[in-house]
Design an enzyme around this catalytic site. Structure first.
Site, PDB file in Angstrom:
ATOM      1  N   PRO A   1      32.849  30.375  21.813  1.00 54.60           N
ATOM      2  CG  PRO A   1      33.292  29.618  24.053  1.00 54.60           C
ATOM      3  CD  PRO A   1      33.744  30.296  22.861  1.00 54.60           C
TER       4      PRO A   1
ATOM      5  CG  ASP B   1      29.938  42.478  23.685  1.00 57.91           C
ATOM      6  OD1 ASP B   1      29.987  42.839  24.469  1.00 57.91           O
ATOM      7  OD2 ASP B   1      29.391  41.226  23.766  1.00 57.91           O
TER       8      ASP B   1
HETATM    9  O1  PMV Z   1      27.282  38.824  28.945  1.00 62.45           O
HETATM   10  P1  PMV Z   1      27.478  39.919  28.324  1.00 62.45           P
HETATM   11  O2  PMV Z   1      28.803  39.751  27.316  1.00 62.45           O
HETATM   12  O3  PMV Z   1      26.359  40.283  27.176  1.00 62.45           O
HETATM   13  O4  PMV Z   1      27.863  41.186  28.984  1.00 62.45           O
HETATM   14  C1  PMV Z   1      26.974  42.046  29.738  1.00 62.45           C
HETATM   15  C2  PMV Z   1      27.675  43.200  30.270  1.00 62.45           C
HETATM   16  C3  PMV Z   1      26.736  43.918  31.269  1.00 62.45           C
HETATM   17  O5  PMV Z   1      27.442  44.927  31.815  1.00 62.45           O
HETATM   18  C4  PMV Z   1      25.932  43.052  32.433  1.00 62.45           C
HETATM   19  C5  PMV Z   1      25.701  44.659  30.374  1.00 62.45           C
HETATM   20  C6  PMV Z   1      26.123  45.634  29.694  1.00 62.45           C
HETATM   21  O6  PMV Z   1      25.211  46.127  28.710  1.00 62.45           O
HETATM   22  O7  PMV Z   1      27.095  46.270  29.610  1.00 62.45           O
END
Ligand code: PMV
Length: 313
Positions: free
Chosen positions: A99, A150
């Site tokens: 998603p 990611d």
């Molecule tokens: O929601 P996402 O997948 O963009 O995760 C953000 C994770 C945080 O720790 C809040 C920000 C980061 O850059 O690690």
């Protein structure tokens, strides 16, 4: 014709605290983005659409566009504005199970699968490190600030300790994902947490330290496949995420619905505010937890953690 796929990701522990250098654990999941690159007899880079092929549009497909641009110096891509009607080009087709805009790393998965498909198609032999690095550069070009987590997880798969990006022994676990379907802006939530931390540095610093300690403690239990303790630590982590203001009524509803249905642990994954939560469950409770999340108003689906990063299909 080449098809590559790359996985989405979840945070088992440590989001937000990782922004302040604390430990976090992210993990690939077995829902993936698939990208196919094939040759077409038009000298252009095209996208496959429901009504036929269209030229790649930067506004509509910013990640694909930036990934293709990365390849301009590496491979013999058709020119951006073809002038002659002859020659060959490529058509890119995307199918993603992840998603969009829900914190599961869908843009990274599409970016990494695109880079790998182009790499195989043009025979450029990029290393996995280069794919992950280019992927991160693409995300920064499109989004401004982007975390390398990611793109790294999408490239290498498995369980990754961050910020040092070390792959840990694999944690093979079934996970139920609950999606609030509410868009959340990572940038806004990270900035809200930063201002809370400015107003209450002593309080928030201690919370960040504790979240980091939870993730460090978690390493031992995830690698031992101790679901009960991992679940317990996830629940503590969730309480602290709530305390720094990244929860929401909808997320809490899904978190508690999943626990009531027997989840061993459940928490927000990613930035919070909306987006998704995850529930770690024993096999026998998976569908009960998934149904319970649905009854509480979320979308839900069952997946598994995955040790497989980007791959050629
Ligand atoms: O929601 P996402 O997948 O963009 O995760 C953000 C994770 C945080 O720790 C809040 C920000 C980061 O850059 O690690």
């Amino acid at each position: 014709m080449i098809t590559c796929s790359a996985p989405g990701k979840i945070f088992l522990f440590g989001e937000h605290a990782v922004v302040y250098g604390k430990t976090a654990i992210a993990c690939a999941i077995d829902i993936r983005a698939h990208v196919t690159v094939e040759e077409v007899h038009v000298p252009a880079v095209q996208m496959k659409g429901p009504g036929g092929n269209v030229d790649l549009n930067q506004r509509k497909h910013p990640y694909i566009y930036a990934a293709v641009e990365k390849f301009r110096n590496l491979a013999d891509l058709p020119p951006e504005n073809p002038t002659s009607a002859s020659g060959s080009g490529i058509c890119i087709d995307i199918h993603s199970e992840i998603p969009v805009g829900s914190g599961l790393g869908s843009s990274s998965a599409v970016t990494i699968a695109t880079l790998k498909s182009l790499d195989v198609f043009y025979g450029t032999h990029l290393s996995p490190d280069e794919i992950a690095r280019f992927g991160h550069q693409v995300e920064e070009e499109v989004q401004g600030r982007a975390s390398p987590t990611d793109t790294f997880v999408s490239t290498f798969g498995g369980l990754v300790r961050i910020p040092d990006r070390v792959k840990l022994d694999f944690f093979d676990a079934p996970i139920v994902i609950g999606n609030t379907r509410k868009f959340s802006s990572t940038r806004k939530l990270v900035s809200n947490v930063a201002s809370l931390k400015e107003r209450h540095p002593q309080v928030i610093n201690q919370i960040m330290d504790t979240i980091g300690t939870i993730a460090e403690t978690g390493v031992k239990y995830v690698t031992a496949n101790d679901f009960t303790t991992v679940g317990e630590l996830m629940n503590i982590n969730q309480g602290l995420l709530d305390s720094i203001g990244v929860g929401s009524f909808e997320l809490s509803e899904l978190v508690y619905a999943s626990r009531k249905a027997g989840a061993l642990g459940s928490k927000i994954t990613g930035a919070g505010g909306g987006g998704c939560m995850i529930a770690l469950c024993e096999h026998k409770n998976l569908s009960r937890v998934a149904h319970s999340i649905k009854r509480a108003g979320g979308d839900s689906f069952i997946c598994r953690t995955s040790n497989s990063g980007v791959r050629v299909e």
